[in-house]
Design a protein around this motif. Structure first.
Motif, PDB file in Angstrom:
ATOM      1  N   GLY A  85       0.802  -1.215   0.000  1.00  0.00           N
ATOM      2  CA  GLY A  85       0.000   0.000   0.000  1.00  0.00           C
ATOM      3  C   GLY A  85       0.840   1.273   0.000  1.00  0.00           C
ATOM      4  O   GLY A  85       1.983   1.285   0.449  1.00  0.00           O
ATOM      5  N   PHE A  86       0.246   2.344  -0.526  1.00  0.00           N
ATOM      6  CA  PHE A  86       0.861   3.671  -0.553  1.00  0.00           C
ATOM      7  C   PHE A  86       0.015   4.576   0.327  1.00  0.00           C
ATOM      8  O   PHE A  86      -1.162   4.788   0.067  1.00  0.00           O
ATOM      9  N   LYS A  87       0.619   5.093   1.409  1.00  0.00           N
ATOM     10  CA  LYS A  87      -0.071   6.027   2.298  1.00  0.00           C
ATOM     11  C   LYS A  87       0.393   7.426   1.948  1.00  0.00           C
ATOM     12  O   LYS A  87       1.586   7.710   1.987  1.00  0.00           O
ATOM     13  N   TYR A  88      -0.570   8.294   1.600  1.00  0.00           N
ATOM     14  CA  TYR A  88      -0.192   9.660   1.264  1.00  0.00           C
ATOM     15  C   TYR A  88      -0.727  10.636   2.300  1.00  0.00           C
ATOM     16  O   TYR A  88      -1.765  10.431   2.908  1.00  0.00           O
ATOM     17  N   ALA A  89       0.047  11.694   2.502  1.00  0.00           N
ATOM     18  CA  ALA A  89      -0.291  12.727   3.476  1.00  0.00           C
ATOM     19  C   ALA A  89      -1.263  13.717   2.851  1.00  0.00           C
ATOM     20  O   ALA A  89      -1.555  13.640   1.652  1.00  0.00           O
ATOM     21  N   ASN A  90      -1.755  14.653   3.657  1.00  0.00           N
ATOM     22  CA  ASN A  90      -2.588  15.730   3.123  1.00  0.00           C
ATOM     23  C   ASN A  90      -1.836  16.394   1.981  1.00  0.00           C
ATOM     24  O   ASN A  90      -0.666  16.747   2.126  1.00  0.00           O
ATOM     25  N   SER A  91      -2.491  16.533   0.866  1.00  0.00           N
ATOM     26  CA  SER A  91      -1.880  17.102  -0.326  1.00  0.00           C
ATOM     27  C   SER A  91      -2.784  18.205  -0.845  1.00  0.00           C
ATOM     28  O   SER A  91      -3.798  18.533  -0.237  1.00  0.00           O
ATOM     29  N   SER A  92      -2.415  18.766  -1.990  1.00  0.00           N
ATOM     30  CA  SER A  92      -3.261  19.818  -2.548  1.00  0.00           C
ATOM     31  C   SER A  92      -3.089  19.902  -4.046  1.00  0.00           C
ATOM     32  O   SER A  92      -2.087  19.479  -4.606  1.00  0.00           O
ATOM     33  N   ALA A  93      -4.112  20.461  -4.672  1.00  0.00           N
ATOM     34  CA  ALA A  93      -4.076  20.789  -6.092  1.00  0.00           C
ATOM     35  C   ALA A  93      -4.180  22.306  -6.179  1.00  0.00           C
ATOM     36  O   ALA A  93      -4.976  22.922  -5.476  1.00  0.00           O
ATOM     37  N   LEU A  94      -3.342  22.891  -7.026  1.00  0.00           N
ATOM     38  CA  LEU A  94      -3.280  24.350  -7.131  1.00  0.00           C
ATOM     39  C   LEU A  94      -3.658  24.805  -8.529  1.00  0.00           C
ATOM     40  O   LEU A  94      -3.406  24.104  -9.510  1.00  0.00           O
ATOM     41  N   LEU A  95      -4.225  25.987  -8.593  1.00  0.00           N
ATOM     42  CA  LEU A  95      -4.466  26.674  -9.856  1.00  0.00           C
ATOM     43  C   LEU A  95      -3.521  27.865  -9.867  1.00  0.00           C
ATOM     44  O   LEU A  95      -3.480  28.637  -8.902  1.00  0.00           O
ATOM     45  N   PRO A 108      -7.405  15.267   0.979  1.00  0.00           N
ATOM     46  CA  PRO A 108      -7.197  14.675   2.303  1.00  0.00           C
ATOM     47  C   PRO A 108      -6.313  13.426   2.232  1.00  0.00           C
ATOM     48  O   PRO A 108      -6.308  12.705   1.239  1.00  0.00           O
ATOM     49  N   ALA A 109      -5.584  13.183   3.324  1.00  0.00           N
ATOM     50  CA  ALA A 109      -4.705  12.017   3.417  1.00  0.00           C
ATOM     51  C   ALA A 109      -5.508  10.741   3.206  1.00  0.00           C
ATOM     52  O   ALA A 109      -6.706  10.683   3.484  1.00  0.00           O
ATOM     53  N   GLY A 110      -4.830   9.730   2.702  1.00  0.00           N
ATOM     54  CA  GLY A 110      -5.499   8.458   2.462  1.00  0.00           C
ATOM     55  C   GLY A 110      -4.506   7.373   2.131  1.00  0.00           C
ATOM     56  O   GLY A 110      -3.293   7.545   2.264  1.00  0.00           O
ATOM     57  N   GLU A 111      -5.024   6.259   1.693  1.00  0.00           N
ATOM     58  CA  GLU A 111      -4.176   5.119   1.338  1.00  0.00           C
ATOM     59  C   GLU A 111      -4.728   4.470   0.079  1.00  0.00           C
ATOM     60  O   GLU A 111      -5.940   4.371  -0.110  1.00  0.00           O
ATOM     61  N   ILE A 112      -3.812   4.037  -0.764  1.00  0.00           N
ATOM     62  CA  ILE A 112      -4.165   3.310  -1.978  1.00  0.00           C
ATOM     63  C   ILE A 112      -3.531   1.936  -1.859  1.00  0.00           C
ATOM     64  O   ILE A 112      -2.324   1.818  -1.609  1.00  0.00           O
ATOM     65  N   GLY A 113      -4.331   0.905  -1.998  1.00  0.00           N
ATOM     66  CA  GLY A 113      -3.854  -0.456  -1.827  1.00  0.00           C
ATOM     67  C   GLY A 113      -2.820  -0.873  -2.859  1.00  0.00           C
ATOM     68  O   GLY A 113      -2.541  -0.166  -3.828  1.00  0.00           O
TER      69      GLY A 113
END
Length: 194
Positions: A85-95, A108-113
């Motif tokens: 699994g890949f656990k990612y922290a709070n991230s963002s998309a910018l314009l 929001p932070a999450g996990e992808i199996g």
């Protein structure tokens, strides 16, 4: 003739040597697997679509003002090529407009199996107060085409024996035609960092 004490010591030494060799072989096998089969790979962020969901553009000649609001619906896919699994922290998309951040949406932070894919729908809204004093914005608005950039950064970790920190970036240059309210000339670039 060897004494029973010497024979016991030799047997103990042989067993200890075999145990150490087995532990070293197991550690070497785990290390080889961690560096080959289970090697940490960066997630892949793909931008599937960017579309204008809301666009309000008006010129108030009497007050010498320009009213402009835009929201972009962005669909991205994040693919985890790892066998864990890949656990990612709070991230963002910018314009961005000419390198300046003019809109942001949190991821929001999450996990992808393991070897899984997640679709994310994001809505980037322009913060017009950041463009009030930008003369380049008014010049582009008068031509009827605005140039923006979307930028997405995701950082996280993949645990293969140890934690490996990985970061992926995606940025897309795009043009918004004010008359048709459509996105044109979308060009995306993908970067990774281990």
């Amino acid at each position: 003739m060897a004494s029973p004490h010497t024979h016991k010591r030799r047997t103990l030494l042989i067993r200890l040597s075999v145990a150490i060799a087995a532990v070293l072989a197991l550690a070497l096998l785990i290390l080889i697997l961690a560096l080959t089969v289970f090697k940490a790979r960066h997630p892949v962020i793909s931008v599937n679509s960017i579309a204008v969901s809301d666009l309000n553009f008006a010129v108030d000649v009497a007050r010498l003002r320009l009213h402009f609001n835009v929201s972009l619906d962005t669909n991205i896919t994040v693919r985890n090529p790892n066998r864990v699994g890949f656990k990612y922290a709070n991230s963002s998309a910018l314009l961005r407009f000419r390198g300046d951040d003019v809109g942001e949406v949190p991821i929001p932070a999450g996990e992808i199996g393991a070897r899984d894919t997640r679709n994310l729908d994001l809505t980037l809204a322009l913060m017009t107060d950041r463009l009030i004093f930008d003369s380049d914005f008014y010049r582009e608005a008068i031509t009827g085409t605005l140039h923006f950039e979307t930028f997405i950064r995701m950082a996280g970790k993949v645990r293969v024996v140890f934690d490996f920190h990985v970061v992926s970036y995606t940025s897309c240059d795009l043009e918004i035609h004010l008359s048709t309210r459509m996105v044109f000339n979308q060009t995306c670039r993908y970067k990774v960092k281990l």
